[in-house]
Write a protein that holds these residues in place. Structure first.
Motif, short mmCIF file in Angstrom:
data_model
loop_
_atom_site.label_atom_id
_atom_site.label_comp_id
_atom_site.label_asym_id
_atom_site.label_seq_id
_atom_site.Cartn_x
_atom_site.Cartn_y
_atom_site.Cartn_z
N THR A 22 0.83 -1.21 0.00
CA THR A 22 0.00 0.00 0.00
C THR A 22 0.86 1.26 0.00
N ARG A 23 1.86 1.27 0.87
CA ARG A 23 2.76 2.44 0.95
C ARG A 23 3.55 2.62 -0.35
N LEU A 24 4.04 1.50 -0.92
CA LEU A 24 4.81 1.59 -2.15
C LEU A 24 3.93 2.07 -3.30
N ARG A 25 2.71 1.57 -3.39
CA ARG A 25 1.80 2.02 -4.47
C ARG A 25 1.50 3.51 -4.34
N ALA A 26 1.28 3.99 -3.12
CA ALA A 26 1.04 5.42 -2.92
C ALA A 26 2.26 6.23 -3.34
N ARG A 27 3.42 5.75 -2.99
CA ARG A 27 4.65 6.45 -3.37
C ARG A 27 4.83 6.47 -4.88
N LEU A 28 4.53 5.37 -5.54
CA LEU A 28 4.63 5.30 -7.00
C LEU A 28 3.65 6.25 -7.67
N ARG A 29 2.45 6.36 -7.12
CA ARG A 29 1.47 7.31 -7.68
C ARG A 29 2.00 8.74 -7.58
N THR A 30 2.59 9.06 -6.45
CA THR A 30 3.13 10.41 -6.24
C THR A 30 4.32 10.66 -7.17
N GLN A 34 0.96 10.82 -11.16
CA GLN A 34 -0.40 10.33 -11.39
C GLN A 34 -1.45 11.30 -10.87
N HIS A 35 -1.19 11.95 -9.75
CA HIS A 35 -2.17 12.86 -9.16
C HIS A 35 -2.48 14.03 -10.09
N ALA A 36 -1.50 14.44 -10.87
CA ALA A 36 -1.67 15.59 -11.77
C ALA A 36 -2.59 15.28 -12.95
N THR A 37 -2.89 14.00 -13.20
CA THR A 37 -3.74 13.65 -14.34
C THR A 37 -5.20 14.00 -14.10
N GLY A 38 -5.60 14.10 -12.82
CA GLY A 38 -7.00 14.34 -12.51
C GLY A 38 -7.85 13.08 -12.59
N THR A 106 -2.11 6.44 -24.71
CA THR A 106 -0.91 5.61 -24.72
C THR A 106 0.28 6.40 -24.21
N GLU A 107 0.40 7.65 -24.65
CA GLU A 107 1.49 8.51 -24.18
C GLU A 107 1.41 8.73 -22.67
N LEU A 108 0.20 8.98 -22.17
CA LEU A 108 0.01 9.21 -20.74
C LEU A 108 0.41 7.98 -19.92
N ILE A 109 -0.06 6.82 -20.33
CA ILE A 109 0.26 5.59 -19.60
C ILE A 109 1.76 5.33 -19.66
N ASP A 110 2.36 5.51 -20.82
CA ASP A 110 3.82 5.33 -20.95
C ASP A 110 4.57 6.27 -20.03
N LYS A 111 4.12 7.52 -19.95
CA LYS A 111 4.79 8.51 -19.09
C LYS A 111 4.68 8.10 -17.62
N LEU A 112 3.50 7.66 -17.21
CA LEU A 112 3.31 7.24 -15.82
C LEU A 112 4.16 6.01 -15.49
N LEU A 113 4.16 5.04 -16.39
CA LEU A 113 4.95 3.83 -16.15
C LEU A 113 6.45 4.13 -16.13
N ALA A 117 8.94 3.48 -12.98
CA ALA A 117 10.16 2.68 -13.14
C ALA A 117 11.40 3.49 -12.78
N ALA A 118 11.41 4.77 -13.16
CA ALA A 118 12.58 5.62 -12.85
C ALA A 118 12.72 5.79 -11.34
N PHE A 119 11.60 6.00 -10.64
CA PHE A 119 11.66 6.11 -9.18
C PHE A 119 12.18 4.82 -8.57
N LEU A 120 11.63 3.69 -9.00
CA LEU A 120 12.05 2.40 -8.44
C LEU A 120 13.53 2.13 -8.71
N ALA A 121 13.99 2.45 -9.92
CA ALA A 121 15.40 2.24 -10.24
C ALA A 121 16.30 3.08 -9.33
N ARG A 122 15.92 4.35 -9.12
CA ARG A 122 16.71 5.22 -8.22
C ARG A 122 16.67 4.69 -6.79
#
Length: 156
Positions: A22-30, A34-38, A106-113, A117-122
């Motif tokens: 739950t905590r990791l998913r919330a962090r990934l959304r932030t 994701q929040h900026a998409t509305g 497709t662009e939006l989903i790619d950007k979010l993913l 991935a960039a956050f997780l890699a860091r």
């Protein structure tokens, strides 16, 4: 003697795992923006399903997302209004509608993913020491097995 954890230990482990996910998913959304998409997490999940599976019926989306047809219909209405998905009659069965994603979806989903991935890699680079990389791989394997579990038991 084979030592299996008792029900209380398994329950405590299950709760810790749930809390961590739950905590990791919330962090990934932030971190992904994701929040900026509305859009809600549910709407984005449905949109990702259309991008991944499309063209696809609403019934298929409901099945893959493990939600009701009504929940899918509500999400699709929002996504249609935003111009992210469109429907067309199924050429094999005109009674059905096939949902497809707009290029912007497709662009939006790619950007979010990519952001996730960039956050997780860091985070992995900063938190997981080289000696723990095999442990990380094993943890991922275990999570994949849990996600694929077919328990065939009635849940009360």
């Amino acid at each position: 003697m084979d030592k299996h954890p008792g029900p209380q230990e398994s329950t405590a482990t299950a709760q810790r795992l749930n809390d961590a996910i739950t905590r990791l998913r919330a962090r990934l959304r932030t971190e992904s923006g994701q929040h900026a998409t509305g859009l809600s997490a549910t709407q984005l999940g449905v949109l990702a399903g259309v991008v991944r599976e499309g063209p696809v019926t609403a019934a298929r989306l409901a099945s893959t997302e493990h939600v009701s047809g009504q929940a899918i219909a509500q999400s699709l209405a929002v996504l249609k209004a935003a111009g992210l998905v469109h429907s067309e009659p199924d050429p094999k069965d005109g009674r059905k509608k096939l949902m497809s994603a707009d290029a912007s979806a497709t662009e939006l989903i790619d950007k979010l993913l990519t952001g996730r991935a960039a956050f997780l890699a860091r985070a992995i680079d900063q938190v997981v020491v080289p000696q723990e990389r095999k442990d990380m791989d094993k943890a991922i394997e275990l999570l994949e097995r849990l996600a694929d579990a077919d328990l065939n038991e009635a849940v009360i």
